[in-house]
Design a protein around this motif. Structure first.
Motif, short mmCIF file in Angstrom:
data_model
loop_
_atom_site.label_atom_id
_atom_site.label_comp_id
_atom_site.label_asym_id
_atom_site.label_seq_id
_atom_site.Cartn_x
_atom_site.Cartn_y
_atom_site.Cartn_z
N GLY A 100 0.81 -1.21 0.00
CA GLY A 100 0.00 0.00 0.00
C GLY A 100 0.85 1.25 0.00
O GLY A 100 1.97 1.27 0.48
N ALA A 101 0.28 2.30 -0.58
CA ALA A 101 0.97 3.59 -0.67
C ALA A 101 0.93 4.30 0.67
O ALA A 101 0.15 3.96 1.55
N GLY A 102 1.78 5.28 0.79
CA GLY A 102 1.79 6.11 1.99
C GLY A 102 2.90 5.73 2.95
O GLY A 102 3.65 4.79 2.73
N LYS A 103 2.96 6.50 4.03
CA LYS A 103 3.99 6.30 5.04
C LYS A 103 3.49 5.36 6.13
O LYS A 103 2.29 5.30 6.40
N HIS A 104 4.42 4.63 6.72
CA HIS A 104 4.11 3.69 7.80
C HIS A 104 4.93 4.06 9.02
O HIS A 104 6.11 4.45 8.91
N TRP A 105 4.33 3.92 10.19
CA TRP A 105 5.01 4.18 11.46
C TRP A 105 5.51 2.84 12.00
O TRP A 105 4.73 1.95 12.32
N VAL A 106 6.83 2.69 12.02
CA VAL A 106 7.47 1.47 12.51
C VAL A 106 8.04 1.77 13.89
O VAL A 106 8.80 2.72 14.07
N SER A 107 7.66 0.96 14.87
CA SER A 107 8.17 1.19 16.22
C SER A 107 8.61 -0.10 16.87
O SER A 107 8.10 -1.18 16.56
N LEU A 108 9.58 0.05 17.74
CA LEU A 108 10.09 -1.06 18.55
C LEU A 108 10.02 -0.62 20.01
O LEU A 108 10.44 0.48 20.35
N ILE A 109 9.48 -1.50 20.84
CA ILE A 109 9.52 -1.26 22.28
C ILE A 109 10.49 -2.26 22.87
O ILE A 109 10.26 -3.47 22.81
N PHE A 110 11.60 -1.73 23.37
CA PHE A 110 12.61 -2.57 24.03
C PHE A 110 12.27 -2.69 25.50
O PHE A 110 11.87 -1.70 26.13
N ARG A 111 12.43 -3.86 26.06
CA ARG A 111 12.30 -4.07 27.50
C ARG A 111 13.70 -4.08 28.08
O ARG A 111 14.33 -5.13 28.23
N ALA A 112 14.18 -2.89 28.39
CA ALA A 112 15.55 -2.74 28.89
C ALA A 112 15.65 -3.30 30.30
O ALA A 112 14.77 -3.06 31.13
N ARG A 113 16.71 -4.04 30.54
CA ARG A 113 16.94 -4.62 31.86
C ARG A 113 18.09 -3.91 32.54
O ARG A 113 19.10 -3.58 31.90
N ARG A 114 17.93 -3.69 33.80
CA ARG A 114 18.93 -2.96 34.59
C ARG A 114 20.32 -3.54 34.35
O ARG A 114 20.54 -4.74 34.43
N GLY A 115 21.26 -2.66 34.03
CA GLY A 115 22.65 -3.05 33.88
C GLY A 115 23.01 -3.71 32.57
O GLY A 115 24.15 -4.10 32.38
N GLN A 116 22.06 -3.84 31.64
CA GLN A 116 22.34 -4.50 30.36
C GLN A 116 22.11 -3.54 29.19
O GLN A 116 21.04 -2.93 29.10
N PRO A 117 23.10 -3.42 28.30
CA PRO A 117 22.86 -2.61 27.11
C PRO A 117 21.72 -3.21 26.29
O PRO A 117 21.40 -4.40 26.43
N PHE A 118 21.11 -2.41 25.43
CA PHE A 118 19.98 -2.88 24.63
C PHE A 118 19.91 -2.03 23.36
O PHE A 118 20.57 -1.00 23.26
#
Length: 128
Positions: A100-118
Motif C-alpha cells: 500500500g501507498a503512503g507512510k508507515h510508522w514502525v516502532s520497537l519497544i525494548f524491554r531494557a533490563r537494569r545493567g544491560q545494554p539494549f
C-alpha cells in the motif's frame, strides 16, 4: 534511517506515539547499529521511524528485517504488533511489511533490563 527515541514515560508505552511536528528536543535522534548503554533500572524504551517503502513493496508487500536487536523487543507497524523477540542476546527479528501507498510508522519497544545494554546492533531494512 531517521530513528527517534521517545522520552521516558510512566505506564505502558503506546507503539503509535509520535513526536509533535514542532518537537525537536524531547525525542532523540539516532542511527540503528549502535546499542544504547545500560540503564540503572528496568524500563521500556520506545524507538520509532516513519518510512515509505519502495514501489515493489508498496505494490506487493514485503519483509521488514531488523538484522540485530539486543534484548527483548516488540515490533509494531502502524500500531499493530507484528513480531516479538524475547531473548537477551543480539538476534535478528523480521515480519511481513504491508503493501500500500503512503507512510508507515514502525516502532520497537525494548524491554531494557537494569545493567544491560539494549537496542540495535545492526541496521533495519525493508525488502520485497
Amino acid at each position: 534511517e531517521n530513528w527517534r527515541r521517545a522520552p521516558e514515560q510512566a505506564g505502558p508505552l503506546n507503539p503509535d506515539l509520535r513526536p509533535k511536528d514542532n518537537d525537536m528536543n524531547s525525542w532523540g535522534w539516532f542511527r540503528a547499529g549502535v546499542p544504547f548503554p545500560a540503564l540503572d533500572r528496568d524500563t521500556e524504551v520506545l524507538c520509532a521511524v516513519e518510512v515509505e517503502a519502495y514501489a515493489r513493496v508498496r505494490k506487493s508487500g514485503g519483509v521488514i528485517e531488523c538484522l540485530g536487536l539486543l534484548g527483548p523487543a516488540t515490533l509494531y507497524i502502524n500500531g499493530q504488533k507484528v513480531a516479538e523477540k524475547t531473548s537477551d542476546d543480539s538476534a535478528p527479528l523480521s515480519a511481513p511489511f504491508p503493501k500500500g501507498a503512503g507512510k508507515h510508522w514502525v516502532s520497537l519497544i525494548f524491554r531494557a533490563r537494569r545493567g544491560q545494554p539494549f537496542g540495535f546492533t545492526d541496521v533495519v531494512r525493508i525488502r520485497a
